[in-house]
Design a protein around this motif. Structure first.
Motif, PDB file in Angstrom:
ATOM      1  N   ALA A  38       7.346   3.467 -11.337  1.00  0.00           N
ATOM      2  CA  ALA A  38       6.027   2.847 -11.504  1.00  0.00           C
ATOM      3  C   ALA A  38       6.013   1.398 -11.051  1.00  0.00           C
ATOM      4  N   ALA A  39       7.151   0.727 -11.153  1.00  0.00           N
ATOM      5  CA  ALA A  39       7.212  -0.680 -10.763  1.00  0.00           C
ATOM      6  C   ALA A  39       7.554  -0.873  -9.295  1.00  0.00           C
ATOM      7  N   GLY A  40       7.793   0.222  -8.569  1.00  0.00           N
ATOM      8  CA  GLY A  40       8.170   0.125  -7.168  1.00  0.00           C
ATOM      9  C   GLY A  40       7.073   0.600  -6.230  1.00  0.00           C
ATOM     10  N   PRO A  41       7.386   0.693  -4.944  1.00  0.00           N
ATOM     11  CA  PRO A  41       6.382   1.097  -3.946  1.00  0.00           C
ATOM     12  C   PRO A  41       5.831   2.503  -4.153  1.00  0.00           C
ATOM     13  N   ARG A  42       6.604   3.399  -4.776  1.00  0.00           N
ATOM     14  CA  ARG A  42       6.130   4.765  -4.999  1.00  0.00           C
ATOM     15  C   ARG A  42       5.028   4.830  -6.053  1.00  0.00           C
TER      16      ARG A  42
END
Length: 509
Positions: A29-33
């Motif tokens: 959730a905190a990344g590009p995905r």
């Protein structure tokens, strides 16, 4: 001496899995995905189902080959918690990972027939989580299949059902006299094919292939068991296809056009390109290396377990390497061009970790006591919650002034507007009444794809929502954007025609 009950350890295993699920969801959730998790037009179909039901809209959905029945049911139930659109999707990701743990726990074997099955299931879930957090592309077309499980659209129920099927086969092989597992396998096959025929490619064909070897190499008793399992899996899948017939009106595309065997060479090149793209970063190389290592381990483990005579565990390991091979070969032979079809390369190899404890050297030391396990699990869950939940909440509640502008303007206007698929679905999902935004193509025809056809009932709109992804509109009746008032909402533009209405053309999908 009275044997200690197993349920406390099973509960601790589930709580440890919850800690892993929170940590993995927080990382994704905190990344590009996170784009795929919270904002992708495809990923929002289950949210739109829940919103449509919540406002009491008649249900007349145009789905793809996949009907998203379990995924939609999950989102509908979780939406009752009042967590908002993104909060519900984040919670669904955690629940889905927990469901995967349950399937892996089944595959790891019964407590009295397998060695350290809880640890094996947790190892497998951890391996899957590591694969997911190495995936870092915002593109739905990237060869990054593990993190797709966290969405509610990219076949999460089929992933879990595939692992469940393998686990039920293993349990039956371990204890041939238990017919309940055979009936359960048939039910899983029927329900899975009903919602997604890809289950046949991901699970039925590979498992039947492995069972054929079991029948060939085993004695008469094992041969009978294998035949029963094949009959249950194939029969259940056929029943699922029959159950799809009454739902034919929901299926806007049978999927036949996705396959073109004449393009197999192009397909091979496409997937090779995606693999190269995946391995173009350090974290991507780590992910590819880990996935390949797990696949090799499955091959080795299946051989070692066969030599030890542990057929049930050997079957799990064999499925871990056979599934990816058959699915990749099948996808290329059919000339497909969709990375999401290759998800077994993400979830199947971790099956080898579920049987890893069976191959470790036996220890003479006593296993850890319940108080120690309780303390360690509580600490893991506390740390995962303290670190992960704020990160998930921050990602889910990230401000989006442009989206808010469209949603607030549309809610206040109390009129119906329209927009194209990739443009309008995010705003539509956040409206008080999702019927206020209708999905159309660039010629203002109703675009009946992953949407409720009841949206098109009124047949007219009075404003358009446009962004950089929108194909230039060719409006009917001599209408032009020059005659509309343009409202700037950052990356969005609202073209308001005021009292003038635009008539929608015939539906297409």
């Amino acid at each position: 001496m009275t044997r200690a009950p197993r349920w406390p350890r099973e509960v601790l295993g589930a709580l440890a899995a919850l800690a892993i699920a929170i940590a993995v969801t927080a990382a994704v959730a905190a990344g590009p995905r996170s784009v795929l998790l919270f904002r992708d037009g495809d990923s929002l179909v289950t949210t739109l189902v829940a919103r449509s039901i919540a406002v009491g809209q008649p249900q007349d959905w145009a789905m793809s080959t996949v009907l998203f029945l379990p995924e939609s049911a999950l989102v509908v139930l979780l939406s009752l918690l009042g967590l908002g659109v993104a909060g519900t999707l984040a919670t669904a990701a955690i629940v889905t990972l927990l469901a995967l743990y349950g399937a892996l726990r089944l595959a790891a074997g019964a407590a009295d027939a397998a060695r350290a099955p809880i640890a094996g299931a947790l190892l497998a879930l951890s391996g899957f989580g590591l694969l997911a957090i190495t995936e870092s592309s915002p593109s739905r077309d990237a060869l990054e299949p593990a993190s797709l499980l966290l969405t509610t659209t990219y076949y999460s129920a089929t992933v879990i059902a595939s692992v469940l099927a393998v686990g039920l086969v293993r349990r039956t092989i371990d204890r041939p006299g238990r017919r309940l597992h055979v009936w359960a396998l048939s039910a899983v096959g029927a329900a899975s094919v009903l919602t997604n025929p890809l289950f046949a490619a991901w699970a039925v064909v590979p498992v039947v292939a492995v069972l054929a070897v079991v029948a060939w190499r085993g004695g008469s008793s094992r041969r009978r068991t294998a035949v029963w399992l094949v009959a249950a899996l194939v029969g259940g899948s056929v029943a699922g296809l029959v159950l799809r017939l009454p739902l034919a009106g929901m299926i806007a595309n049978t999927g036949v056009g996705y396959a073109d065997p004449s393009r197999w060479l192009e397909s091979a090149g496409y997937y090779a390109f995606l693999l190269g793209e995946r391995a173009s970063t350090v974290v991507g190389v780590l992910g590819v290396t880990l996935g390949f290592a797990l696949w090799v381990w499955c091959v080795s483990a299946s051989v070692l377990l066969v030599r030890r005579g542990d057929v049930g565990a050997a079957l799990i390991a064999a499925c871990g390497w056979v599934m990816p091979v058959l699915v990749v070969v099948g996808a290329v032979v059919l000339g497909t061009h969709a990375a999401r079809y290759l998800q077994p390369i993400g979830f199947a190899p971790v099956l080898g970790l579920a049987v890893l404890p069976a191959l470790l050297p036996h220890r003479t030391a006593r296993p850890l006591g319940l108080p120690v396990l309780t303390g360690a699990t509580a600490l893991a869950l506390l740390v995962a919650s303290a670190v992960g939940i704020p990160r998930i909440a921050s990602a889910a509640n990230a401000p989006d002034a442009d989206l808010d502008c469209v949603v607030e303007w549309t809610d206040a206007a109390s009129r119906t507007g329209a927009g194209q698929f990739w443009t309008v679905r995010l705003a539509k999902a956040h409206l008080d009444d999702p019927r206020r935004l209708v999905q159309v193509d660039h010629e203002l025809r109703g675009y009946a794809w992953l949407v409720n056809r009841d949206d098109f009932r009124d047949g007219v709109v009075s404003f358009l929502v446009i962004d950089d992804q929108s194909v230039p509109f060719a409006l009917p009746d001599g209408a032009s954007l020059d005659g509309a008032e343009l409202i700037d909402c950052g990356r969005y533009t609202i073209a308001d025609f005021g009292e003038r209405t635009l008539t929608l053309g015939p539906q297409r999908s």
